[in-house]
Design an enzyme around this catalytic site. Structure first.
Site, mmCIF file in Angstrom:
data_model
loop_
_atom_site.group_PDB
_atom_site.id
_atom_site.type_symbol
_atom_site.label_atom_id
_atom_site.label_comp_id
_atom_site.label_asym_id
_atom_site.label_seq_id
_atom_site.Cartn_x
_atom_site.Cartn_y
_atom_site.Cartn_z
ATOM 1 N N ASP A 81 52.180 -47.898 -7.140
ATOM 2 C CA ASP A 81 50.914 -47.402 -7.669
ATOM 3 C C ASP A 81 49.981 -46.958 -6.549
ATOM 4 O OD1 ASP A 81 48.941 -46.947 -9.652
ATOM 5 O OD2 ASP A 81 48.078 -48.940 -9.322
ATOM 6 N N HIS A 82 49.288 -45.857 -6.759
ATOM 7 C CA HIS A 82 48.282 -45.349 -5.818
ATOM 8 C C HIS A 82 48.786 -45.331 -4.379
ATOM 9 C CE1 HIS A 82 44.754 -44.508 -8.255
ATOM 10 N NE2 HIS A 82 45.109 -45.535 -8.996
ATOM 11 N N ASP A 103 48.580 -40.610 -4.534
ATOM 12 C CA ASP A 103 47.174 -40.369 -4.837
ATOM 13 C C ASP A 103 46.551 -39.561 -3.699
ATOM 14 O OD1 ASP A 103 44.541 -40.298 -5.485
ATOM 15 O OD2 ASP A 103 44.290 -42.457 -5.771
ATOM 16 N N HIS A 205 43.808 -44.377 -15.675
ATOM 17 C CA HIS A 205 43.580 -45.403 -14.670
ATOM 18 C C HIS A 205 42.227 -46.074 -14.905
ATOM 19 C CE1 HIS A 205 46.760 -44.578 -11.522
ATOM 20 N NE2 HIS A 205 46.966 -43.621 -12.405
ATOM 21 N N ASN A 227 46.780 -48.121 -17.133
ATOM 22 C CA ASN A 227 46.851 -49.019 -15.980
ATOM 23 C C ASN A 227 45.841 -50.150 -16.093
ATOM 24 O OD1 ASN A 227 48.555 -46.953 -15.085
ATOM 25 N ND2 ASN A 227 47.833 -47.116 -12.981
#
Length: 281
Positions: A81-82, A103, A205, A227
């Site tokens: 994630d990210h 990201d 998100h 998320n």
């Protein structure tokens, strides 16, 4: 069991539910998430961030994630994630992650496209799927703090999806990472319009602290992945504090750790039921 991100998101879109995507920062959180998914018979996206992986150690977080995928009785998508560091994203690709997120949303549109294309090429060559973000969801994400970068442009969302061929698209529609000081105002018309014009599954998100009714409306308008990080962190921390306050002489990590597992599981179940993914495994 290992699951395919895009397949699960397409099923969710067709079925008008969303796949819960939960961050874990330690073993207890990972166990609580998986136990919740198994009890509710829900597919789940188990996510780690760069700072969580660095805290636990890359080898440990890779091992925990793989154990969850291999031993769970429900579909599990292991997701990076990210990701801000492309080299770390590639390591995740090479170490069994089902999907990864780049990201680069704070960068100029052209740079975001270029970096996303690089990650997509690397990941797709190895059967790994990619999420990216257009528009910037601000707040406290991982160890970074930023202001919201404005709402996602419909035109940029269309162009970005076409140019990058991402498998999931995160959009900025009024949420923020971390703890809210006021009530977030989701832009439902924007979600609906992007969904109507972009075939790529959409991701929300910064969903911790958002009213569940608002999240359910977002799902009805096309959001397929939601998320959740902060709500689970709070549940985990509160459980530890409560146990230690009630047991001032306690020292057994297995006991207060179990309290954390139970609290994370309870919070994850609440989200799973709200998102409608229960009994969809």
């Amino acid at each position: 069991m290992k699951a395919n991100l895009k397949e699960q998101l397409i099923k969710a879109k067709q079925g008008k539910y969303a796949i819960p995507a939960f961050n874990f920062d330690d073993l207890e959180m990972a166990k609580g998430i998986i136990q919740a998914a198994e009890e509710e018979k829900s597919p789940v996206i188990l996510m780690s961030t760069e700072s969580a992986a660095k805290y636990m150690g890359l080898e440990y977080v890779f091992a925990i994630g793989q154990a969850a995928v291999e031993h769970s009785i429900v579909p599990v998508i292991l997701h990076w994630d990210h990701g801000f560091d492309i080299e770390l994203i590639k390591k995740a690709v090479d170490n069994g992650y089902t999907s990864v997120m780049l990201d680069a949303s704070k960068e100029a549109f052209e740079d975001n496209v270029k970096h996303t294309q690089e990650v997509v090429a690397y990941a797709h060559a190895k059967g790994v799927q990619v999420e990216s973000e257009i528009g910037h969801v601000g707040g406290k994400e991982d160890d970074r703090v930023s202001n919201n970068g404005g709402y996602t442009s419909v035109e940029e969302a269309i162009k970005f999806a076409e140019l990058t061929k991402v498998d999931a698209l995160a959009i900025a529609v009024g949420t923020a990472h971390g703890v809210y000081n006021g009530k977030p105002e989701l832009q439902f018309d924007l979600i609906q319009e992007i969904n109507a014009k972009v075939d790529t599954p959409l991701v929300l998100h910064g969903s911790s602290g958002v009213d569940l009714e608002d999240l359910q409306k977002a799902i009805s308008l096309g959001i397929t992945k939601i998320n959740i990080g902060t709500d689970l962190k709070i549940a985990n921390a509160d459980a530890f504090r409560t146990w230690l306050n009630n047991n001032p002489d306690g020292y057994d990590a297995r006991k207060f750790g179990q309290a954390g597992i139970d609290a994370v599981k309870k919070e994850a179940i609440k989200k799973i039921r709200a998102f409608g993914s229960n009994n969809k495994a």
